[in-house]
Enzyme design. Sequence first.
Site, PDB file in Angstrom:
ATOM      1  CB  THR A 124      -3.071   7.288  -1.931  1.00  0.00           C
ATOM      2  OG1 THR A 124      -3.326   6.827  -0.607  1.00  0.00           O
ATOM      3  CG2 THR A 124      -1.861   8.213  -1.960  1.00  0.00           C
ATOM      4  CB  ALA A 142      -1.201   7.814   2.710  1.00  0.00           C
ATOM      5  CG  HIS A 143      -2.926   3.189   2.742  1.00  0.00           C
ATOM      6  ND1 HIS A 143      -3.250   2.443   3.828  1.00  0.00           N
ATOM      7  CD2 HIS A 143      -1.585   3.401   2.823  1.00  0.00           C
ATOM      8  CE1 HIS A 143      -2.172   2.186   4.540  1.00  0.00           C
ATOM      9  NE2 HIS A 143      -1.146   2.769   3.953  1.00  0.00           N
ATOM     10  CG  ASP A 144      -6.805   1.760   4.281  1.00  0.00           C
ATOM     11  OD1 ASP A 144      -7.881   1.442   3.769  1.00  0.00           O
ATOM     12  OD2 ASP A 144      -5.714   1.199   3.998  1.00  0.00           O
ATOM     13  CG  ASN A 162      -4.636   2.226   8.343  1.00  0.00           C
ATOM     14  OD1 ASN A 162      -5.850   2.022   8.316  1.00  0.00           O
ATOM     15  ND2 ASN A 162      -3.763   1.472   7.688  1.00  0.00           N
TER      16      ASN A 162
END
Length: 220
Positions: A124, A142-144, A162
């Site tokens: 992502t 996923a993000h970060d 994260n």
Amino acid sequence: MQDAVVGVYGASGFGREVMPVLREHLRPILGGNVKTHIVFIDDNPPAEELNGHKVLTYEEFMAFPAAERLAVVAIADAGLREKISDRLAKDFISFIHLKASNVVVMDDVEFGIGAILCPFVTITSNVRIGNHFHANIYSYVAHDCVIGNYVTFAPNVHCNGNVHIEDYAYIGTGAILRQGTPDKPLRIGKGAVVGMGAVVTKDVPAGVTVVGNPARPLQK
Ligand code: UDP
């Protein structure tokens, strides 16, 4: 001499899964002026030919009559992957960034060299990934997330937002990594192993193997 030779390094299970992805990746450039030969490279060839492709030793690959040589290292073991990638780099072989056609990569994703993203992988947004990352089928990041060098995802890894994964870590089939926060990312330490189906809710120290739900260090 115009020919190019492109090798999938590793003629075992993962290599045979990567080969069709490489063929699909190269299809748009095949048939031009440059003839491209697609081969397996293996230091211990299991056969002369596999799934319609020659299996060459590294020496044969280097001696193959071609003006250009490229490779993708399809060996799941991170230590071997590093050893082989170092040898290829020393011999000035270029690495392919291999991405199946149905892979989804969203916004602001940076990769190092030599990644293999198998079919149905999703990355992502706002993700950093190091060199020679393998994401096997159906995995997501996923993000970060921040992922180091020579990290390996088996099939169907769920890496939520994260999460920071350090170099050489191996994440087993179907593992779930709990989402971290910007202040406190979930950390998987250098060379850690997450067993198949593990549900990781806490940081995993470097070099430790965790299994189960919730994941705990493996008692030997
Ligand atoms: N291999 C190689 N050079 C090495 C180490 C391994 O060519 O220095 C090859 C090995 O002969 C085998 C493949 O890499 O064909 C690794 O296959 P394995 O089944 O161990 O793993 P996977 O396919 O899951 O990566």
